[in-house]
Design an enzyme around this catalytic site. Sequence first.
Site, short mmCIF file in Angstrom:
data_model
loop_
_atom_site.label_atom_id
_atom_site.label_comp_id
_atom_site.label_asym_id
_atom_site.label_seq_id
_atom_site.Cartn_x
_atom_site.Cartn_y
_atom_site.Cartn_z
N LYS A 1 0.84 -1.21 0.00
CA LYS A 1 0.00 0.00 0.00
C LYS A 1 0.87 1.25 0.00
CE LYS A 1 -1.71 1.61 4.00
NZ LYS A 1 -1.39 3.01 4.31
N ASN A 2 1.84 1.29 0.91
CA ASN A 2 2.61 2.52 1.08
C ASN A 2 3.62 2.77 -0.04
OD1 ASN A 2 1.10 3.09 3.25
ND2 ASN A 2 2.62 2.46 4.77
N CYS B 1 -4.95 13.49 12.52
CA CYS B 1 -5.03 12.04 12.31
C CYS B 1 -5.09 11.38 13.69
CB CYS B 1 -3.79 11.58 11.56
SG CYS B 1 -3.58 9.80 11.51
N ASP C 1 4.57 0.75 12.15
CA ASP C 1 3.34 0.15 11.62
C ASP C 1 3.16 -1.30 12.05
OD1 ASP C 1 3.47 1.91 8.42
OD2 ASP C 1 2.90 2.55 10.42
N ARG D 1 -8.57 -0.35 4.51
CA ARG D 1 -7.65 0.62 3.90
C ARG D 1 -6.30 -0.01 3.59
NH1 ARG D 1 -7.47 6.37 6.76
NH2 ARG D 1 -6.17 6.64 4.88
C1 EPZ Z 1 4.37 6.95 6.22
O1 EPZ Z 1 3.63 8.05 6.73
C2 EPZ Z 1 3.38 5.78 6.16
N1 EPZ Z 1 2.27 6.13 5.31
C3 EPZ Z 1 2.86 5.47 7.56
O2 EPZ Z 1 2.04 4.31 7.49
C4 EPZ Z 1 4.04 5.16 8.47
O3 EPZ Z 1 3.58 4.99 9.79
C5 EPZ Z 1 5.06 6.32 8.44
O4 EPZ Z 1 5.45 6.59 7.09
C6 EPZ Z 1 6.30 6.02 9.25
O5 EPZ Z 1 6.91 4.86 8.82
C7 EPZ Z 1 2.41 6.06 3.95
O6 EPZ Z 1 3.44 5.73 3.42
C8 EPZ Z 1 1.22 6.41 3.14
P1 EPZ Z 1 6.52 10.37 8.18
P2 EPZ Z 1 4.23 9.55 6.68
O7 EPZ Z 1 6.47 11.59 7.33
O8 EPZ Z 1 4.94 9.74 5.40
C9 EPZ Z 1 6.60 13.76 11.58
C10 EPZ Z 1 0.14 2.95 7.79
O9 EPZ Z 1 -0.29 2.42 8.82
N2 EPZ Z 1 6.60 14.71 10.44
O10 EPZ Z 1 7.74 9.54 8.13
O11 EPZ Z 1 3.14 10.47 7.02
C11 EPZ Z 1 5.23 13.07 11.72
O12 EPZ Z 1 4.33 13.83 12.44
C12 EPZ Z 1 0.66 4.41 7.84
O13 EPZ Z 1 0.21 2.39 6.69
C13 EPZ Z 1 6.71 16.06 10.69
O14 EPZ Z 1 6.82 16.49 11.84
O15 EPZ Z 1 5.25 9.45 7.90
C14 EPZ Z 1 5.58 11.78 12.40
O16 EPZ Z 1 5.63 11.97 13.78
C15 EPZ Z 1 0.38 5.09 9.14
N3 EPZ Z 1 6.68 16.90 9.63
C16 EPZ Z 1 6.96 11.48 11.86
O17 EPZ Z 1 7.49 12.69 11.34
C17 EPZ Z 1 6.56 16.47 8.33
O18 EPZ Z 1 6.53 17.27 7.39
C18 EPZ Z 1 6.97 10.40 10.76
O19 EPZ Z 1 6.21 10.84 9.69
C19 EPZ Z 1 6.46 15.09 8.10
C20 EPZ Z 1 6.48 14.22 9.17
#
Ligand code: EPZ
Length: 421
Positions: free
Chosen positions: A22-23, A118, A308, A400
Amino acid sequence: MDKIIVTGGKPLNGEIVISGAKNACLTLMPAALLTDEPLTLTNAPRLSDIRTMTDLLRSLGCEVAALQAGKVLALGAERIASTRADYEIVRKMRASILVLGPLLAREGHAEVSLPGGCAIGARPVDLHLRGLEALGAELDLRDGYVHAKAPNGLKGAAFELPFASVGATENLLMAATLAKGTTVLKNAAREPEIVDLARCLRAMGARIEGEGSPEITIEGVERLHGATHRVVADRIELGTYMLAPAIAGGRVELIGGERALLGAFCDKLEEADIAVEETGRGLAVSRRNGVIRPLHVVTEPYPGFPTDLQAQMMAMLTLGAGESLLEERIFENRFMHAPELLRMGARIEVHGGTAKVTGVEGLRGAPVMATDLRASVSLILAGLAAEGETTVSRVYHLDRGYERLEDKLQACGAQVERVKG
Ligand code: EPZ
């Protein structure tokens, strides 16, 4: 609303074929916006999130055809009809933000709704925006939208991510492929989904080096062309199903599973005395001596332990022979499955980002509620081991990210059925 009823207590035996990720698919699909030629994705997962991304891309003028019962996606953005990603679609799925970089790079402007809050955390997109500004974009946050423009195109630059964000790395990687000059992303995320994206972009003619390492170099090109790309296996689905025989007993072979996708997770499973064998077709999992040893788990960016899989691992550790600790370091609110597991007789204490899990002899079935994607599947896993029936409501969360979950588990002898709501 549909519910899933799990009747537990039966060991599992059989095989499960792992679907495409998915991701990975959610970032590969927006990459189609970077070219006016067709992009074909094979091994695509059939999930509601993929359908949401399809709706979003179609709203921008991109053609999306789901072929072979949805396992092949034929995408074509010959012409971008709109550069506005509407709130009505974006609010359903945060990954919608991944159209921002490609639209800006291809069209020189974009209006993308901010994703909003979220269940698992605030999840801001500031790093996506700061990175695009480093590539020369002018951004204006107004009325809940990012209004972005780069009238003379994006320009390559060095950008260091304060945190190895997956989404920000993906957005900037895609945007940089069409920027003038060279971009260097430092402290980039290293997840297998990013490696898969870089491979696809290279097949489209992009010049990229270093994916999978903390430093990715992208030399911008004039234009990208079409390609066909096979979506990498879903390591989170893989890890989830590896925990099924670990928690319920028996032996299950995961077809298409690769240890390299889940090194830290497999190491932790073995530390808990769960056997992980590499077979010619994937991985096979079973309990080594019938006991689950307690663990100390800390979630980290790849190659660390994936956040995850934290909820699913907690479900297994509720039956551990002793006290385990789980530290959630990626998201600030990702223990909502804990109170539901308590309803099944688990012993869990949550203090901020740390959960202490004291193993119990057995779990009992109960009505429980899904709160997010991974929390929902941890309740299904707990139900497989529990005495009696567990009824999981709000399973739209599950749909999802898990393709045909009931069929896959039933094929291994599990008693899992969906009740239409
Ligand atoms: C991806 O989300 C995945 N989603 C998530 O999977 C996964 O949990 C996550 O990566 C971490 O591995 C998809 O790929 C669609 P991040 P993403 O940007 O890209 C902070 C699932 O269950 N952050 O690495 O949103 C953020 O708040 C989902 O399939 C900022 O502060 O994750 C978080 O605490 C859930 N500012 C941390 O970084 C930003 O601009 C990690 O977020 C971006 C992120």
